[in-house]
Structure formats: structure tokens, C-alpha cells
Design an enzyme around this catalytic site. Structure first.
Site, PDB file in Angstrom:
ATOM      1  CD  GLU A   1     -29.140 -42.133   2.807  1.00  0.00           C
ATOM      2  OE1 GLU A   1     -28.134 -41.565   2.365  1.00  0.00           O
ATOM      3  OE2 GLU A   1     -29.735 -43.028   2.193  1.00  0.00           O
TER       4      GLU A   1
ATOM      5  CB  CYS B   1     -39.910 -41.196   2.620  1.00  0.00           C
ATOM      6  SG  CYS B   1     -39.414 -42.905   2.430  1.00  0.00           S
TER       7      CYS B   1
ATOM      8  CB  CYS C   1     -33.235 -53.451   6.105  1.00  0.00           C
ATOM      9  SG  CYS C   1     -34.758 -54.432   6.070  1.00  0.00           S
TER      10      CYS C   1
ATOM     11  CB  CYS D   1     -35.722 -56.913  -0.605  1.00  0.00           C
ATOM     12  SG  CYS D   1     -36.961 -57.135   0.675  1.00  0.00           S
TER      13      CYS D   1
ATOM     14  CB  CYS E   1     -33.985 -53.143  -1.383  1.00  0.00           C
ATOM     15  SG  CYS E   1     -33.884 -51.901  -0.095  1.00  0.00           S
TER      16      CYS E   1
ATOM     17  CB  SER F   1     -42.726 -54.557  -0.723  1.00  0.00           C
ATOM     18  OG  SER F   1     -41.899 -54.615  -1.839  1.00  0.00           O
TER      19      SER F   1
ATOM     20  CB  CYS G   1     -38.946 -47.019  -3.797  1.00  0.00           C
ATOM     21  SG  CYS G   1     -40.430 -46.600  -2.943  1.00  0.00           S
TER      22      CYS G   1
HETATM   23 FE1  SF4 Z   1     -35.568 -53.898   3.950  1.00  0.00          FE
HETATM   24 FE2  SF4 Z   1     -37.613 -52.714   2.704  1.00  0.00          FE
HETATM   25 FE3  SF4 Z   1     -35.234 -52.878   1.526  1.00  0.00          FE
HETATM   26 FE4  SF4 Z   1     -36.655 -55.113   1.846  1.00  0.00          FE
HETATM   27  S1  SF4 Z   1     -37.216 -53.329   0.578  1.00  0.00           S
HETATM   28  S2  SF4 Z   1     -34.447 -54.860   2.274  1.00  0.00           S
HETATM   29  S3  SF4 Z   1     -37.650 -54.671   3.799  1.00  0.00           S
HETATM   30  S4  SF4 Z   1     -35.702 -51.730   3.377  1.00  0.00           S
END
Ligand code: SF4
Length: 354
Positions: free
Chosen positions: A103, A117, A124, A128, A131, A224, A343
Site C-alpha cells: 500500500e 508515502c 515488516c 513494533c 503498528c 520513530s 501512520c
Molecule cells: Fe515496521 Fe515501521 Fe511498523 Fe515498526 S512502525 S513495524 S518499522 S512499518
């Protein structure tokens, strides 16, 4: 089936999956062009967003037909679906050549900025805890051409002024492809996006920050942070176990000396987790001697995750504390939240791939 056949045919002929990311000379070579300047002509058309050789009217009709037959599709991905919210944020789901989906999002603001973006990976590995992409695990890295094609798909929605690598994936874990794509975006004869308008965002992959410092690429850096407490960061961001806050700080100081630029900390505010006075004090202490701006972003809801967005009062109280502690910050308002395009909200089922 047709799409798979095209991929197989390209591989049999040793054609690249995409012409994006190739230099004019490489285009000349792979397409076996008779006249060297035609590589530049085709490159120019690609930058303009052409999707077929038919559109390249400064090539002879016979040459256009030959090229169309030898490489019927020169873009490796396509738009599978598109969603728009009331802020004008548009999220595209992009279908890659192997059936996987990533996406990317176009965000617009009142100042007229249009920000692409982009994703750097399918899924990933960084995990995190706040997320959605982190819940997917990593499927694979994106090639530079797949990153460039996201930009080209978004460009059909309007002229792009800024690029942020804040989509799916950790850009520092795919450094080569990301920097190759950045060089393409920046090429003055092509898209000519200023490096100052391109931001790489990392969760804190220290070797990547060192590389960025060494290469003096000139792009902006966002990290981050989420919390300046090691134990809490260990729980929220597993990357902290590999590179704790002290290591991260050393890398950022090196970056600052090498590049001489202010960077940003992304501070995702999570209700009752990192918005209290202790968190504000730790943050103030951590940023001492760093030339940094804190971007405060309220956590964006994701049904499968156990967190909550802070209340307006909670955010106000936190920012009052930051004011008293003289912490420089900007308060961000989420765009794209309603379409899961903000985000930390990007995620697709990984079983869409082969
Ligand atoms: Fe991955 Fe960024 Fe999500 Fe962390 S915040 S899991 S680095 S996509």
C-alpha cells in the site's frame, strides 16, 4: 494467468520486469534500440508517466510496434484498488508482479503539499507493537523499480511535491533499493524532487543511520522514538533490544555532525502509555544536545491492536509539560485514518501472494 505468462516471457527473454529505475543507456541495451538517443526518449516518456510504447509519439510507428511486441508491459505493478477519505488522503493497493500487495498513500495539506508515502517492503520484520504492518511479518523486500512504480501510480492523482518512506516496511532494512529509488526521484533531468523533500523514516536501525551519515545523501531523517525509556521501548519496539537508546543516540550525534541537519523524532502518543509526566521528562532529558524536532502523532486506531488513542485533554496536558520542559515539538493531525492509510495502519493479508 496472462500476467504470469508475461512475467515468464520476460524472464525467458532476459527482459527486466520494469523499465523504471533503468538509465537511458540500460534501456537502449535491454530494448536493443538502433539509435542510442532513443533510450533517452523512452526514459523521458517514463518520467512523464507513459504506460505504453504507443504513447511515445517521437518514436517511429514501426519502432513502437516492434517494442510493443517485444515487451508488451514495461511496468511490473498495477493499481488493485483505491480509497479516499474526507481529508483527501488516497490510499492505493498496488499489486506486484508476484501477486503480493503493498500500500502507498497520497496526502495533501492546506499549503498545497502533496506527499507520497511509499512502502519499502512487503510487510515488516520489526514488529513494533503499535503498528498494523508489524503484525504481518516480513514477506520480502521491494526492488527499486517497485518503489518507483508506487510513486508513478500516485502521480496519476496529482503532482507530488514530497516523499516520505513511512509506508510498509523498514527502509533501512532495504537500504540499497531505497537509495536507488531516491536517486531516480532526484535526477534533475527527470522527476527532479529535491532531496530536502524526501524523508527516510526508521524505527531506529543504527547501522542504517551510520550509512546515511557516511553517504551524506542529503535526505531528511525521521526516527520513530515513541518513548525515551529503554524498558518500555524494549516492549513496544523490539529493535530497541538490538540498538538501545544509548546506541541510537550515538548514531544520531554522528549523523548530526556528518550531515549538519536537524532530524525529527516521531512520537506516537498512546493513551496511558507514554503521555505522562515521567515520559515527558525522559524525553526532555534524551533530546538534550540533539538538534531535533518532535512530531507528536496520536496513535491511529487498529482493531487488532490493544492500544487506545489519547484523548484531546491528555494530549493538551502532555504538550503543556513539553512546553514547560522546552521540548520543541509539532502536533500532527492524522490524515488517512478513516481508510487505514495513516501512520502505522497499513497492512494487507500476506496470503494474497503466491
Ligand atoms: Fe515496521 Fe515501521 Fe511498523 Fe515498526 S512502525 S513495524 S518499522 S512499518
Amino acid at each position: 494467468m496472462d500476467e504470469e505468462k508475461t512475467v515468464d516471457e520476460k524472464q525467458a527473454k532476459r527482459l527486466p520486469l520494469s523499465l523504471y529505475g533503468l538509465s537511458p543507456q540500460d534501456i537502449s541495451t535491454v530494448l536493443e534500440l538502433q539509435k542510442p538517443y532513443q533510450g533517452r526518449q523512452i526514459w523521458d516518456w517514463l518520467v512523464k508517466g507513459a504506460t505504453s510504447f504507443e504513447q511515445m509519439t517521437n518514436l517511429s510507428l514501426a519502432e513502437r510496434h516492434r517494442l510493443q511486441e517485444s515487451m508488451p508491459a514495461f511496468v511490473s505493478s498495477s493499481i488493485q484498488s483505491s480509497q479516499i477519505d474526507e481529508t483527501g488522503a488516497t490510499k492505493l493497493a498496488i499489486r506486484l508482479h508476484d501477486g503480493k500487495i503493498v500500500e502507498c498513500v497520497m496526502l495533501s495539506d492546506k499549503e498545497g503539499r502533496k506527499t507520497a508515502c511509499l512502502s519499502s517492503q512487503v510487510g515488516c520484520a520489526m514488529g513494533c507493537a503499535f503498528c498494523r504492518t508489524g503484525t504481518m511479518g516480513l514477506s520480502r523486500n521491494l526492488a527499486a523499480e517497485e518503489i518507483i512504480e508506487q510513486f508513478m501510480h500516485l502521480k496519476t492523482l496529482g503532482e507530488i511535491t514530497h516523499i516520505v518512506f513511512m509506508g510498509m516496511g523498514e527502509p533501512m532494512a532495504n537500504f540499497g533499493a531505497v537509495t536507488r529509488a531516491i536517486r531516480y526521484f532526484h535526477e534533475p533531468a527527470g522527476l527532479d524532487i529535491s532531496l530536502r523533500r524526501i524523508t527516510i523514516s526508521t524505527c531506529g536501525v543504527v547501522p542504517g543511520i551510520f550509512k546515511l551519515a557516511e553517504q551524506k545523501l542529503g535526505v531528511r531523517l525521521a526516527v520513530s522514538l515513541v518513548t525515551a525509556d529503554n524498558m518500555q521501548r524494549d516492549r513496544l519496539m523490539p529493535v530497541n533490544k538490538a540498538w538501545p537508546l544509548e546506541e541510537l543516540r550515538k548514531a544520531l550525534i554522528r549523523y548530526q555532525h556528518a550531515v549538519g541537519k536537524r532530524f525529527t523524532f516521531e512520537y506516537c502518543m498512546i493513551h496511558a502509555v507514554n503521555t505522562d509526566e515521567k515520559s515527558a521528562r525522559k524525553l526532555a532529558q534524551y533530546i538534550r544536545d540533539l538538534d531535533v524536532m518532535i512530531n507528536l502523532i496520536p496513535w491511529n486506531p487498529a482493531a487488532e491492536l490493544p492500544w487506545e488513542t489519547p484523548t484531546t485533554q491528555e494530549i493538551d496536558e502532555f504538550t503543556n509539560m513539553l512546553d514547560r520542559l522546552r521540548v520543541p515539538y509539532t502536533r500532527r493531525f492524522s490524515r488517512g485514518r478513516d481508510i487505514n492509510g495513516a501512520c502505522g495502519q497499513l497492512a494487507v493479508p500476506l496470503n494474497t501472494g503466491k
